[in-house]
Scaffold this active site. Structure first.
Site, PDB file in Angstrom:
ATOM      1  N   HIS A 158       0.845  -1.195   0.000  1.00 11.96           N
ATOM      2  CA  HIS A 158       0.000   0.000   0.000  1.00 11.96           C
ATOM      3  C   HIS A 158       0.875   1.238   0.000  1.00 11.96           C
ATOM      4  O   HIS A 158       1.861   1.311   0.727  1.00 11.96           O
ATOM      5  CB  HIS A 158      -0.901   0.025   1.240  1.00 11.96           C
ATOM      6  N   ARG A 161     -14.453  13.091   7.330  1.00 14.30           N
ATOM      7  CA  ARG A 161     -13.176  13.772   7.634  1.00 14.30           C
ATOM      8  C   ARG A 161     -12.801  14.730   6.510  1.00 14.30           C
ATOM      9  O   ARG A 161     -12.279  15.814   6.750  1.00 14.30           O
ATOM     10  CB  ARG A 161     -12.068  12.728   7.829  1.00 14.30           C
ATOM     11  N   SER A 177      -7.423   4.285   9.141  1.00 16.63           N
ATOM     12  CA  SER A 177      -8.140   4.208   7.866  1.00 16.63           C
ATOM     13  C   SER A 177      -7.413   3.263   6.898  1.00 16.63           C
ATOM     14  O   SER A 177      -8.012   2.363   6.308  1.00 16.63           O
ATOM     15  CB  SER A 177      -8.238   5.626   7.283  1.00 16.63           C
ATOM     16  N   LYS A 208      -8.349  -1.217   6.112  1.00 12.99           N
ATOM     17  CA  LYS A 208      -8.613  -1.781   4.785  1.00 12.99           C
ATOM     18  C   LYS A 208      -7.627  -2.900   4.472  1.00 12.99           C
ATOM     19  O   LYS A 208      -7.983  -3.916   3.881  1.00 12.99           O
ATOM     20  CB  LYS A 208      -8.547  -0.671   3.734  1.00 12.99           C
TER      21      LYS A 208
HETATM   22  N1  URA Z   1      -5.585   7.139   2.617  1.00 10.86           N
HETATM   23  C1  URA Z   1      -6.571   6.487   3.273  1.00 10.86           C
HETATM   24  O1  URA Z   1      -7.007   5.425   2.847  1.00 10.86           O
HETATM   25  N2  URA Z   1      -7.039   7.019   4.411  1.00 10.86           N
HETATM   26  C2  URA Z   1      -6.582   8.184   4.925  1.00 10.86           C
HETATM   27  O2  URA Z   1      -7.059   8.600   5.965  1.00 10.86           O
HETATM   28  C3  URA Z   1      -5.564   8.860   4.224  1.00 10.86           C
HETATM   29  C4  URA Z   1      -5.070   8.312   3.077  1.00 10.86           C
END
Ligand code: URA
Length: 432
Positions: free
Chosen positions: A84, A170, A185, A189
């Site tokens: 990521h 946000r 966040s 995922k």
């Molecule tokens: N990318 C994300 O998936 N979440 C965030 O809060 C910032 C960047």
């Protein structure tokens, strides 16, 4: 049952909340039982007071529990790796990394996102390949990873629904750039998508969320801690985003560059980051190799053509045409010429990213369509010498006016001097 106003008040006053309290708040919000205005106030309290590592883990865990999870490893009977990036300008890393990892015999199943602001998204880039489908049902996604070794798709709607709601909230309440909220966040995922080992690429510089190495280190450590607490192996690379990554910025242009990199003909900084990331992914996989052997195998997969062959199989499996000739080209190509000779001592990433968005390569609102053909190619990067009148960059545009405006912005992103500045490597630091 928790009282949201009481939790907001305690966080506002700087107290630590219990894990169960955070979990209840987030799960109730995801169900629609707590309104946006209370979560907005909570996020602002977190923005100013921060979260402890126990609170950040509770938040991440609750977000994972708000929806479905996938156990890719169990479905494939293999240890699965994932990567990521926090996002930057010209970041097409996954599109080159995935086929090399798969060519080395390690399954690569990844859920990617779309562009955000001046940063491009892997899904938008892949959609510049005619016919390519980014939406696959979970069983088709798993079957493709098993059969071809690689699939890159959009995140399914039922994965971490709490993040979808919270991120949108946000975004409009000035609470995006808090380390705990970003870490939760991203990691929610990654954890929900099921990989056993994750390589994180935290971008640092003017084109990234994190502007300084110190801030990037704090975010990297926070994500590392979340992954380890959830029982996953995580390595975090802090990498340079003080200039665009590679040369190409813009969707089809970046696909061309990723393919060139799979042939071993990519720009040096991008080629290095790709091989470095693959080496880490292989070292974390079930191949039982160390970093040096991982690097050797990555280089071999590029040299012997197997990575490119996997790329072509992968693109066809998702409905796309892998021929480079199938990619769209922009009707206008304008060179940005050096106004003087010397060395490039600065090539700011942010103005190049914004110029690409204005050309149409990114979205200004969520609904905007993307022009896959347009963008910027940086022909000179930091440290390169240039003679007056030689090209610094190329603008690929829909029309002459758009090209001229972008050329002016891109020229202003370059700083030329008589002497080169000190070289800065692409990988600045590794946290593990
Ligand atoms: N990318 C994300 O998936 N979440 C965030 O809060 C910032 C960047």
């Amino acid at each position: 049952m928790i009282r949201p106003a009481e939790l907001i008040e305690r966080k506002r006053d700087g107290h630590e909340l219990g894990g169960e309290e955070i979990a209840e708040l987030i799960l109730a919000y995801a169900r629609g039982d707590v309104p946006d205005y209370q979560l907005a106030a909570f996020c602002m309290a977190v923005y100013f007071r921060g979260l402890s590592s126990a609170e950040t883990f509770a938040l991440t865990d609750a977000m994972v529990r708000s929806g479905a999870t996938i156990d890719v490893g169990a479905a494939l009977g293999r240890r699965v790796v994932d990567k990521h990036s926090t996002g930057g300008v010209g970041d097409k890393t996954s599109i080159a990394v995935g086929p090399i990892v798969a060519a080395c015999g390690v399954p690569f199943g990844k859920m990617s996102g779309r562009g955000l602001g001046h940063t491009g998204g892997t899904l938008d880039k892949l959609e510049s390949i005619p016919g390519f489908r980014v939406e696959l049902p979970t069983d088709a996604f798993l079957a493709q990873v098993r059969d071809i070794g690689i699939a890159i798709v959009g995140q399914t709607a039922d994965l971490v629904p709490a993040d979808k709601k919270l991120y949108a909230l946000r975004d409009v309440t000035a609470t995006v750039d808090n380390v705990s909220l970003i870490a939760a966040s991203i990691m929610s995922k990654k954890l929900a998508a099921g990989a056993d080992a994750i390589v994180l690429d935290v971008k640092v510089g003017d084109g990234a969320f994190m502007k300084t190495l110190e801030d990037a280190e704090v975010l990297g450590e926070a994500m590392l801690a979340l992954g380890q607490r959830a029982g996953r192996d995580v390595v975090c690379l802090l990498t340079d985003m003080d200039q665009p990554l590679g040369a190409a910025v813009g969707n089809a242009l970046e696909i061309r560059e990723a393919v060139a990199t799979l042939r071993g003909e990519g720009p040096p900084d991008f080629q290095e980051l790709v091989l470095h990331a693959v080496a880490h992914l292989l070292a974390l996989s079930d191949l039982g190799v160390d970093l040096d052997e991982g690097r050797r195998r990555a280089e071999t997969a590029v040299q012997d053509g197997s990575a490119l062959a996997v790329y072509e199989r992968w693109i066809r499996a998702q409905g796309g045409d892998p021929a480079e000739a199938a990619l769209l080209s922009a009707p206008v190509v304008l060179e940005v010429l050096a106004p003087r000779g010397g060395y490039v001592v600065r090539l700011a990433a942010l103005p190049v990213g914004i110029a690409a968005v204005r050309l149409g390569a990114g979205r200004r609102t969520k609904e905007d369509p993307i022009d896959h053909a347009v963008g910027v190619v940086c022909r000179r990067k930091r440290g390169d010498a240039v003679v007056e009148g030689e090209p610094l960059a190329e603008i690929h545009a829909r029309d002459d006016d758009a090209a001229a405006a972008a050329a002016e912005a891109v020229l202003a992103a370059f700083e030329l001097a008589d002497e080169p500045s000190r070289a800065r490597p692409i990988v600045l630091q590794t946290l593990a």
